[in-house]
Design an enzyme around this catalytic site. Structure first.
Site, mmCIF file in Angstrom:
data_model
loop_
_atom_site.group_PDB
_atom_site.id
_atom_site.type_symbol
_atom_site.label_atom_id
_atom_site.label_comp_id
_atom_site.label_asym_id
_atom_site.label_seq_id
_atom_site.Cartn_x
_atom_site.Cartn_y
_atom_site.Cartn_z
ATOM 1 N N SER A 73 -30.691 19.938 -83.545
ATOM 2 C CA SER A 73 -30.222 18.721 -84.222
ATOM 3 C C SER A 73 -31.319 17.688 -84.415
ATOM 4 O O SER A 73 -31.042 16.573 -84.865
ATOM 5 C CB SER A 73 -29.078 18.105 -83.414
ATOM 6 O OG SER A 73 -29.486 17.941 -82.066
ATOM 7 N N THR A 174 -28.347 13.364 -81.965
ATOM 8 C CA THR A 174 -29.551 12.578 -82.226
ATOM 9 C C THR A 174 -30.227 12.200 -80.912
ATOM 10 O O THR A 174 -29.544 11.913 -79.937
ATOM 11 C CB THR A 174 -29.147 11.257 -82.929
ATOM 12 O OG1 THR A 174 -28.352 11.583 -84.053
ATOM 13 C CG2 THR A 174 -30.351 10.442 -83.329
ATOM 14 N N THR A 192 -33.550 12.545 -85.983
ATOM 15 C CA THR A 192 -32.529 13.594 -86.111
ATOM 16 C C THR A 192 -32.760 14.429 -87.362
ATOM 17 O O THR A 192 -33.425 13.989 -88.307
ATOM 18 C CB THR A 192 -31.130 12.946 -86.211
ATOM 19 O OG1 THR A 192 -30.137 13.964 -86.202
ATOM 20 C CG2 THR A 192 -30.966 12.145 -87.490
ATOM 21 N N ARG A 202 -28.289 13.455 -98.240
ATOM 22 C CA ARG A 202 -27.455 12.612 -97.357
ATOM 23 C C ARG A 202 -28.338 11.974 -96.275
ATOM 24 O O ARG A 202 -29.164 12.641 -95.658
ATOM 25 C CB ARG A 202 -26.367 13.462 -96.710
ATOM 26 C CG ARG A 202 -25.476 12.700 -95.705
ATOM 27 C CD ARG A 202 -25.967 12.852 -94.276
ATOM 28 N NE ARG A 202 -25.061 12.241 -93.302
ATOM 29 C CZ ARG A 202 -25.358 12.071 -92.014
ATOM 30 N NH1 ARG A 202 -26.526 12.476 -91.548
ATOM 31 N NH2 ARG A 202 -24.504 11.507 -91.184
ATOM 32 N N VAL A 203 -28.161 10.682 -96.074
ATOM 33 C CA VAL A 203 -28.908 9.977 -95.036
ATOM 34 C C VAL A 203 -27.902 9.386 -94.059
ATOM 35 O O VAL A 203 -26.908 8.781 -94.470
ATOM 36 C CB VAL A 203 -29.787 8.863 -95.648
ATOM 37 C CG1 VAL A 203 -30.411 8.002 -94.560
ATOM 38 C CG2 VAL A 203 -30.879 9.477 -96.531
ATOM 39 N N GLY A 204 -28.168 9.570 -92.771
ATOM 40 C CA GLY A 204 -27.279 9.020 -91.753
ATOM 41 C C GLY A 204 -27.758 7.676 -91.244
ATOM 42 O O GLY A 204 -28.497 6.948 -91.924
ATOM 43 N N THR A 225 -25.867 7.706 -81.424
ATOM 44 C CA THR A 225 -25.774 9.129 -81.717
ATOM 45 C C THR A 225 -24.367 9.384 -82.257
ATOM 46 O O THR A 225 -23.487 8.551 -82.103
ATOM 47 C CB THR A 225 -26.053 9.978 -80.461
ATOM 48 O OG1 THR A 225 -25.991 11.366 -80.796
ATOM 49 C CG2 THR A 225 -25.062 9.703 -79.353
HETATM 50 N N1 GLY Z 1 -26.449 10.153 -86.136
HETATM 51 C C1 GLY Z 1 -27.248 10.923 -86.971
HETATM 52 C C2 GLY Z 1 -26.669 11.255 -88.268
HETATM 53 O O1 GLY Z 1 -25.488 11.079 -88.497
HETATM 54 O O2 GLY Z 1 -27.397 11.750 -89.110
#
Ligand code: GLY
Length: 312
Positions: A73, A174, A192, A202-204, A225
């Protein structure tokens, strides 16, 4: 269960927080997400023990996990997006001057946190994404490598054959870290590979300052996380730090933000979130919406892995 290590910061010539206690000696300390945080903390404490800054400690600490092919991850060996490409997100923040740097959707580099550090140190910008981030990394001398391992390639192929529509969230872990050094400087880092099988691009939360992390040496720092979309909706890490600024204990600050997530998403148990927090005096907080979250806490003499409380 709360750690209670007391940290009184020593005055420093450069970039010191306003509220250090002159002449006193602070105790370095670090908190990280998950069991791999133990190994990351070991590296970070090594840096801090040698007199290094909190900023160097968090960078070098999370790099240990980025470079570990068994962690699926984060970094090298991370599970790819729906197109089979590993896209990494990372950020780093200096709590003294609030300088920060981040990259998102970066492919082909093992240590995105180090590219994020270069964004912070060498540019007037905060966040560089996608092909621009790749060009930037190359221009700074970072070497490209294939981030897919045999294991992550096989997992992707299996997923593709099954034509699963769902994102994989169960091993979505993460690494987020917050540290304080002898001078009272605080810093945070977060990195991550994001949700497995995510839509390309996609960006987190992890590369978004205020969401995946936030750090202010006058108060403390936090890192997140879990499902980034849920963290983003509540400006998670910033909110944890702001509660601490208002005098709320870090454990309560974490729980208040998690409760806000739960209040808005009561029927979506798979959309979980967790936080770690470190206050400038060494008090810590950690919890998650769901059971199973672990945090790693270390100082110069001890290292612990702790099962965090969950709110549901
Ligand atoms: N917490 C990391 C993500 O959702 O990409």
């Amino acid at each position: 269960m709360l750690g209670a290590t007391s940290v009184i910061a020593k005055s420093a010539e450069d970039s010191k927080p306003k509220n250090v206690v002159p002449g006193s000696i602070g105790e370095p300390m670090v908190i990280s997400t998950w069991d791999f945080g133990v190994r990351a903390n070991t590296k970070a404490i090594e840096v801090l023990k040698a007199g290094g800054t909190a900023l160097d400690a968090v960078q070098q600490g999370v790099m240990v996990v980025e470079s570990d092919p068994t962690v699926t991850s984060v970094g090298y060996g991370g599970l790819p997006n729906a197109a089979g490409v590993v896209q990494l997100d990372a950020s780093i923040m200096n709590g003294n001057d609030l300088e920060c740097g981040a990259v998102a959707g970066l492919s082909g580099f093992e240590n995105p946190v180090s590219v994020a550090r270069k964004v912070m140190d060498d540019t007037p910008h905060v966040l560089i994404v996608g092909s621009g981030a790749r060009q930037f990394a190359l221009s700074k001398g970072f070497k490209e490598r294939d981030l897919l391992t045999e294991r992550s390639r096989a997992a992707w192929q299996e997923w593709r054959l099954k034509q699963e529509k769902k994102e994989r969230t169960e091993d979505h872990d993460t690494i987020g870290m917050v540290a304080i050094d002898r001078r009272g400087q605080m810093a945070a880092a977060c990195t991550t590979s994001g949700l497995a099988w995510k839509i390309p691009g996609r960006v987190g939360d992890s590369p978004l300052v205020g969401h995946g992390l936030y750090c202010d040496s006058d108060v403390g720092g936090a890192a997140a996380t879990g499902i980034g979309e849920e963290v983003i909706k509540v400006c998670g890490s910033y909110q944890v730090v702001e509660y601490m600024r208002q005098g709320v204990h870090p454990q309560e600050a974490v729980k208040k933000v998690l409760q806000r997530v739960l209040d808005r998403q009561p029927n979506q148990p798979e959309r979980w979130v967790g936080f770690v927090a470190l206050r400038k005096d060494g008090e810590v907080g950690y919890a998650s919406t769901n059971a199973g979250f672990q945090v790693a806490v270390a100082d110069l003499t001890s290292s612990r892995l702790i099962a965090a409380a969950s709110l549901r």
